[in-house]
Design a protein around this motif. Structure first.
Motif, PDB file in Angstrom:
ATOM      1  N   ALA A   1       0.845  -1.208   0.000  1.00 49.79           N
ATOM      2  CA  ALA A   1       0.000   0.000   0.000  1.00 49.79           C
ATOM      3  C   ALA A   1       0.874   1.249   0.000  1.00 49.79           C
ATOM      4  O   ALA A   1       0.573   2.232  -0.689  1.00 49.79           O
ATOM      5  N   ASN A   2       1.957   1.226   0.757  1.00 52.44           N
ATOM      6  CA  ASN A   2       2.873   2.368   0.802  1.00 52.44           C
ATOM      7  C   ASN A   2       3.566   2.569  -0.546  1.00 52.44           C
ATOM      8  O   ASN A   2       3.710   3.705  -1.008  1.00 52.44           O
ATOM      9  N   GLU A   3       3.981   1.473  -1.181  1.00 53.34           N
ATOM     10  CA  GLU A   3       4.603   1.593  -2.505  1.00 53.34           C
ATOM     11  C   GLU A   3       3.615   2.166  -3.524  1.00 53.34           C
ATOM     12  O   GLU A   3       3.983   3.011  -4.340  1.00 53.34           O
ATOM     13  N   LEU A   4       2.369   1.725  -3.469  1.00 53.52           N
ATOM     14  CA  LEU A   4       1.351   2.281  -4.355  1.00 53.52           C
ATOM     15  C   LEU A   4       1.159   3.762  -4.071  1.00 53.52           C
ATOM     16  O   LEU A   4       1.084   4.578  -4.998  1.00 53.52           O
ATOM     17  N   LEU A   5       1.105   4.119  -2.799  1.00 48.30           N
ATOM     18  CA  LEU A   5       0.966   5.530  -2.424  1.00 48.30           C
ATOM     19  C   LEU A   5       2.109   6.352  -3.012  1.00 48.30           C
ATOM     20  O   LEU A   5       1.888   7.436  -3.559  1.00 48.30           O
ATOM     21  N   LEU A   6       3.332   5.850  -2.943  1.00 53.99           N
ATOM     22  CA  LEU A   6       4.488   6.568  -3.494  1.00 53.99           C
ATOM     23  C   LEU A   6       4.396   6.691  -5.010  1.00 53.99           C
ATOM     24  O   LEU A   6       4.731   7.745  -5.570  1.00 53.99           O
ATOM     25  N   ILE A   7       3.937   5.640  -5.681  1.00 52.42           N
ATOM     26  CA  ILE A   7       3.757   5.693  -7.137  1.00 52.42           C
ATOM     27  C   ILE A   7       2.727   6.752  -7.506  1.00 52.42           C
ATOM     28  O   ILE A   7       2.943   7.578  -8.402  1.00 52.42           O
ATOM     29  N   PHE A   8       1.589   6.741  -6.800  1.00 51.14           N
ATOM     30  CA  PHE A   8       0.541   7.719  -7.103  1.00 51.14           C
ATOM     31  C   PHE A   8       1.000   9.139  -6.767  1.00 51.14           C
ATOM     32  O   PHE A   8       0.675  10.083  -7.499  1.00 51.14           O
ATOM     33  N   SER A   9       1.764   9.289  -5.708  1.00 54.11           N
ATOM     34  CA  SER A   9       2.287  10.618  -5.353  1.00 54.11           C
ATOM     35  C   SER A   9       3.211  11.144  -6.441  1.00 54.11           C
ATOM     36  O   SER A   9       3.144  12.323  -6.806  1.00 54.11           O
ATOM     37  N   ALA A  10       4.059  10.278  -6.972  1.00 52.89           N
ATOM     38  CA  ALA A  10       4.965  10.683  -8.055  1.00 52.89           C
ATOM     39  C   ALA A  10       4.164  11.060  -9.300  1.00 52.89           C
ATOM     40  O   ALA A  10       4.488  12.041  -9.988  1.00 52.89           O
ATOM     41  N   SER A  11       3.123  10.303  -9.576  1.00 45.62           N
ATOM     42  CA  SER A  11       2.281  10.593 -10.736  1.00 45.62           C
ATOM     43  C   SER A  11       1.589  11.952 -10.577  1.00 45.62           C
ATOM     44  O   SER A  11       1.485  12.723 -11.537  1.00 45.62           O
ATOM     45  N   ILE A  12       1.149  12.256  -9.370  1.00 46.66           N
ATOM     46  CA  ILE A  12       0.517  13.551  -9.107  1.00 46.66           C
ATOM     47  C   ILE A  12       1.517  14.681  -9.319  1.00 46.66           C
ATOM     48  O   ILE A  12       1.190  15.713  -9.923  1.00 46.66           O
ATOM     49  N   ARG A  13       2.738  14.494  -8.834  1.00 46.98           N
ATOM     50  CA  ARG A  13       3.768  15.528  -9.042  1.00 46.98           C
ATOM     51  C   ARG A  13       4.013  15.758 -10.535  1.00 46.98           C
ATOM     52  O   ARG A  13       4.132  16.905 -10.983  1.00 46.98           O
ATOM     53  N   THR A  14       4.067  14.686 -11.304  1.00 47.59           N
ATOM     54  CA  THR A  14       4.255  14.808 -12.753  1.00 47.59           C
ATOM     55  C   THR A  14       3.087  15.547 -13.389  1.00 47.59           C
ATOM     56  O   THR A  14       3.286  16.432 -14.224  1.00 47.59           O
ATOM     57  N   CYS A  15       1.885  15.195 -12.994  1.00 49.19           N
ATOM     58  CA  CYS A  15       0.692  15.882 -13.515  1.00 49.19           C
ATOM     59  C   CYS A  15       0.734  17.364 -13.181  1.00 49.19           C
ATOM     60  O   CYS A  15       0.436  18.206 -14.032  1.00 49.19           O
ATOM     61  N   ASP A  16       1.082  17.674 -11.936  1.00 50.56           N
ATOM     62  CA  ASP A  16       1.125  19.070 -11.513  1.00 50.56           C
ATOM     63  C   ASP A  16       2.134  19.868 -12.343  1.00 50.56           C
ATOM     64  O   ASP A  16       1.861  21.004 -12.738  1.00 50.56           O
ATOM     65  N   LYS A  17       3.279  19.271 -12.632  1.00 42.97           N
ATOM     66  CA  LYS A  17       4.282  19.954 -13.473  1.00 42.97           C
ATOM     67  C   LYS A  17       3.722  20.196 -14.869  1.00 42.97           C
ATOM     68  O   LYS A  17       3.871  21.289 -15.426  1.00 42.97           O
ATOM     69  N   LYS A  18       3.086  19.191 -15.441  1.00 45.91           N
ATOM     70  CA  LYS A  18       2.502  19.337 -16.776  1.00 45.91           C
ATOM     71  C   LYS A  18       1.399  20.383 -16.788  1.00 45.91           C
ATOM     72  O   LYS A  18       1.298  21.181 -17.721  1.00 45.91           O
ATOM     73  N   LEU A  19       0.572  20.375 -15.751  1.00 42.68           N
ATOM     74  CA  LEU A  19      -0.511  21.360 -15.679  1.00 42.68           C
ATOM     75  C   LEU A  19       0.049  22.773 -15.553  1.00 42.68           C
ATOM     76  O   LEU A  19      -0.452  23.699 -16.198  1.00 42.68           O
ATOM     77  N   ARG A  20       1.089  22.956 -14.733  1.00 44.65           N
ATOM     78  CA  ARG A  20       1.715  24.287 -14.603  1.00 44.65           C
ATOM     79  C   ARG A  20       2.328  24.729 -15.927  1.00 44.65           C
ATOM     80  O   ARG A  20       2.182  25.885 -16.335  1.00 44.65           O
ATOM     81  N   THR A  21       2.972  23.820 -16.616  1.00 45.42           N
ATOM     82  CA  THR A  21       3.576  24.129 -17.914  1.00 45.42           C
ATOM     83  C   THR A  21       2.502  24.523 -18.916  1.00 45.42           C
ATOM     84  O   THR A  21       2.652  25.508 -19.643  1.00 45.42           O
ATOM     85  N   ASN A  22       1.404  23.789 -18.941  1.00 41.00           N
ATOM     86  CA  ASN A  22       0.296  24.106 -19.845  1.00 41.00           C
ATOM     87  C   ASN A  22      -0.326  25.451 -19.511  1.00 41.00           C
ATOM     88  O   ASN A  22      -0.706  26.208 -20.405  1.00 41.00           O
ATOM     89  N   GLU A  23      -0.432  25.787 -18.215  1.00 35.50           N
ATOM     90  CA  GLU A  23      -0.990  27.078 -17.810  1.00 35.50           C
ATOM     91  C   GLU A  23      -0.081  28.214 -18.252  1.00 35.50           C
ATOM     92  O   GLU A  23      -0.543  29.243 -18.732  1.00 35.50           O
ATOM     93  N   LYS A  24       1.226  28.026 -18.110  1.00 29.78           N
ATOM     94  CA  LYS A  24       2.190  29.056 -18.539  1.00 29.78           C
ATOM     95  C   LYS A  24       2.121  29.252 -20.043  1.00 29.78           C
ATOM     96  O   LYS A  24       2.176  30.379 -20.531  1.00 29.78           O
ATOM     97  N   LYS A  25       1.996  28.163 -20.793  1.00 33.97           N
ATOM     98  CA  LYS A  25       1.900  28.252 -22.247  1.00 33.97           C
ATOM     99  C   LYS A  25       0.646  29.003 -22.658  1.00 33.97           C
ATOM    100  O   LYS A  25       0.677  29.832 -23.562  1.00 33.97           O
ATOM    101  N   SER A  26      -0.468  28.741 -21.993  1.00 37.80           N
ATOM    102  CA  SER A  26      -1.721  29.405 -22.375  1.00 37.80           C
ATOM    103  C   SER A  26      -1.695  30.889 -22.024  1.00 37.80           C
ATOM    104  O   SER A  26      -2.322  31.694 -22.695  1.00 37.80           O
ATOM    105  N   ILE A  27      -0.953  31.250 -20.984  1.00 38.58           N
ATOM    106  CA  ILE A  27      -0.836  32.661 -20.598  1.00 38.58           C
ATOM    107  C   ILE A  27      -0.023  33.429 -21.623  1.00 38.58           C
ATOM    108  O   ILE A  27      -0.344  34.558 -21.952  1.00 38.58           O
ATOM    109  N   THR A  28       1.018  32.821 -22.168  1.00 37.55           N
ATOM    110  CA  THR A  28       1.889  33.511 -23.104  1.00 37.55           C
ATOM    111  C   THR A  28       1.309  33.560 -24.515  1.00 37.55           C
ATOM    112  O   THR A  28       1.792  34.300 -25.341  1.00 37.55           O
ATOM    113  N   LEU A  29       0.287  32.775 -24.814  1.00 37.91           N
ATOM    114  CA  LEU A  29      -0.312  32.775 -26.157  1.00 37.91           C
ATOM    115  C   LEU A  29      -1.176  33.936 -26.384  1.00 37.91           C
ATOM    116  O   LEU A  29      -1.624  34.777 -26.088  1.00 37.91           O
TER     117      LEU A  29
END
Length: 129
Positions: free
Chosen positions: A101-129
């Motif tokens: 369960a802890n390993e799954l939690l760590l996997i999902f946490s890493a996935s959330i961090r990746t999503c958050d980075k992508k979402l921030r990058t997409n938000e920055k791109k939309s602001i500059t367009l």
């Protein structure tokens, strides 16, 4: 394991199965009834929500479903600890499942961090367009 594709859907399904097997082995009493309801509900929810995440309609939807997987993984960890306290003969099984369960939690946490980075990058791109 060479050549084998890592499949988190299969891993979460096997985890849910192991939770069910644990629940079946516990003595039937009022304490275990509540703990079993909790751990089985959260334990199988991880796989269900992961499959929903894989069918997400957007990155935000995917992130939301993965966050639920992380939350349920954390809930399972707590329930397993309580099962261990109430059933001292199940310590090894509970600790093994807690680790997964802890390993799954760590996997999902890493996935959330990746999503958050992508979402921030997409938000920055939309602001500059």
């Amino acid at each position: 394991m060479e050549g084998r594709v890592y499949d988190l859907e299969e891993r979460t399904a096997r985890f849910g199965e192991q939770i069910i097997f644990l629940a079946r082995r516990l003595e039937k009493n009022s304490i275990n009834k509540r703990l079993v309801d909790q751990v089985v509900g959260a334990g199988i929810s991880i796989g269900l929500n992961y499959r929903e995440a894989n069918a997400a309609e957007s990155l935000r939807d995917f992130r939301h479903k993965i966050a639920i997987c992380r939350k349920e993984s954390n809930e399972v960890k707590h329930a397993l600890h309580m099962i261990e306290v109430a059933n001292s003969h199940m310590v090894e099984v509970c600790r093994s499942l807690w680790k997964e369960a802890n390993e799954l939690l760590l996997i999902f946490s890493a996935s959330i961090r990746t999503c958050d980075k992508k979402l921030r990058t997409n938000e920055k791109k939309s602001i500059t367009l």
